[in-house]
Design an enzyme around this catalytic site. Structure first.
Site, PDB file in Angstrom:
ATOM      1  N   ASP A   1      -5.757   2.640  -2.744  1.00  0.00           N
ATOM      2  CA  ASP A   1      -4.488   3.372  -2.650  1.00  0.00           C
ATOM      3  C   ASP A   1      -4.499   4.573  -3.592  1.00  0.00           C
ATOM      4  OD1 ASP A   1      -3.611   1.368  -0.902  1.00  0.00           O
ATOM      5  OD2 ASP A   1      -2.830   0.168  -2.553  1.00  0.00           O
TER       6      ASP A   1
ATOM      7  N   ARG B   1      -7.636  -1.542 -15.284  1.00  0.00           N
ATOM      8  CA  ARG B   1      -6.550  -2.387 -15.783  1.00  0.00           C
ATOM      9  C   ARG B   1      -6.182  -3.402 -14.709  1.00  0.00           C
ATOM     10  NH1 ARG B   1      -1.858   0.977 -18.711  1.00  0.00           N
ATOM     11  NH2 ARG B   1      -1.366  -1.164 -19.361  1.00  0.00           N
TER      12      ARG B   1
ATOM     13  N   ASN C   1     -12.671   1.644   3.435  1.00  0.00           N
ATOM     14  CA  ASN C   1     -13.691   0.924   2.687  1.00  0.00           C
ATOM     15  C   ASN C   1     -14.711   0.324   3.650  1.00  0.00           C
ATOM     16  OD1 ASN C   1     -12.651  -1.535   3.690  1.00  0.00           O
ATOM     17  ND2 ASN C   1     -11.420  -1.913   1.849  1.00  0.00           N
TER      18      ASN C   1
ATOM     19  N   LYS D   1       0.816  -1.213   0.000  1.00  0.00           N
ATOM     20  CA  LYS D   1       0.000   0.000   0.000  1.00  0.00           C
ATOM     21  C   LYS D   1       0.854   1.269   0.000  1.00  0.00           C
ATOM     22  CE  LYS D   1      -3.922   0.179   2.048  1.00  0.00           C
ATOM     23  NZ  LYS D   1      -4.718   0.105   0.823  1.00  0.00           N
TER      24      LYS D   1
ATOM     25  N   ASP E   1     -10.122  -4.800 -12.307  1.00  0.00           N
ATOM     26  CA  ASP E   1      -9.440  -5.231 -11.084  1.00  0.00           C
ATOM     27  C   ASP E   1      -9.457  -4.079 -10.094  1.00  0.00           C
ATOM     28  OD1 ASP E   1      -7.799  -6.327  -9.152  1.00  0.00           O
ATOM     29  OD2 ASP E   1      -5.958  -6.186 -10.341  1.00  0.00           O
TER      30      ASP E   1
END
Length: 321
Positions: A256, A289, A189, A45, A250
């Site tokens: 991040d 991507r 999240n 991260k 993805d």
């Protein structure tokens, strides 16, 4: 038009090698699923966020630790190639460089398993050695792939110097109230929100409940990701940012990207609501991507995407995101 101020962002966080396999679906327990694509790349991260900040035009510095192995040296070379200052990254001869194993299905959902290695061997002196760099930064971004005492020390240095503090509480764990009280902005999240607040985030209303919990505990502002979008709650009021129209490949690294972009915009002296919009767009692009590093967009891509969104929005609705 006045020149844009270049933000100075310092990240304290993890550095790892990502090994990623994409397949048609995620395996159940005990099941083997044949994948069709493999990627090996820079990850962790801290590394992801510092590269994201550099690609968005900031001066990015990373404080972290890798092993004294070939993978660690290779990751440092990649970071430097991205324009990240790695002088505050130490090499640990007693540990291996961190590793993250990622599995991603065709809908962009993922599972991961990590061995943090050298990341967990960071110590408070590593932060104190970077005190001058933290003090002159516009924004400090901290995450939890390194020991909690390292995070607390970095935040203490930043607050004493007047440096803005952004916390990305991942991987999720309980946190001391004193740390939360020292955070200007927390970005989390739904899973992280549930761990920290006990609120199951399933929609905008529950995201607001989680954010209110954090504000009552001393956090300056909170950005909570729900399945349908991001909710910002703080001194500027409430802002709801619904998911943007992109084709997910993805989601690895999207959080991040959001945190880094938020820091960059704040370092440029933009308002928190403008910073959240910029971060929201950056995060959306990062999902398009495969792989965290390859998905991180540059400044031109984000600004072009935001301009297209503004042009395509119905009259009077462009401000909603």
């Amino acid at each position: 038009m006045a020149a844009r101020r270049q933000a100075d962002i310092l990240v304290v966080g993890g550095i790892s090698t990502d090994f990623l396999v994409q397949g048609p679906r995620l395996p159940r327990q005990g099941q083997n699923v044949e994948g069709h694509l493999f990627l090996e790349s820079l990850g962790g991260k801290g590394a992801n966020a510092s590269v994201a900040a550099a690609r968005l035009g900031a001066r990015a510095t990373l404080v972290g630790r890798v092993g004294a192995d070939a993978r660690g040296l290779g990751l440092l070379e990649q970071l430097e190639g991205e324009g990240v200052d790695t002088l505050a990254v130490t090499r640990d001869p007693g540990a291996s460089t961190g590793v993250v194993l990622e599995m991603v299905d065709e809908s962009g959902h993922r599972q991961s398993l990590s061995a943090e290695g050298a990341n967990r061997r960071m110590r408070v002196p590593d932060v104190l050695a970077a005190e001058e760099r933290i003090s002159r930064a516009d924004v400090l971004l901290v995450q939890l792939e390194v020991p909690l005492e390292v995070v607390v020390a970095a935040v203490h240095v930043a607050r004493a110097a007047g440096t803005h503090v952004v916390l990305d509480p991942a991987p999720p764990t309980s946190l001391p109230e004193e740390l939360l009280e020292a955070v200007h902005v927390i970005r989390l999240n739904d899973l992280e929100a549930e761990v920290l607040t006990g609120v199951e985030v399933v929609d905008r209303a529950s995201a607001r409940q989680a954010a209110e919990n954090l504000l009552r505990r001393g956090v300056g502002s909170a950005v909570v990701a729900a399945p349908q979008g991001n909710l910002l709650l703080g001194s500027e009021g409430e802002l709801w940012l619904p998911n943007l129209p992109v084709d997910w490949v993805d989601t690895t690294g999207a959080g991040d990207a959001f945190s880094a972009a938020l820091c960059v915009a704040l370092g440029e002296r933009r308002s928190l609501s403008d910073a959240a919009r910029f971060a929201h767009a950056t995060s959306a692009l990062a999902t398009m991507r495969l792989g965290a590093l390859s998905g991180l967009p540059n400044r031109e891509q984000v600004e072009s995407f935001m301009a297209r969104l503004a042009m395509s929005a119905p009259s009077g609705e462009s401000a909603r995101w």
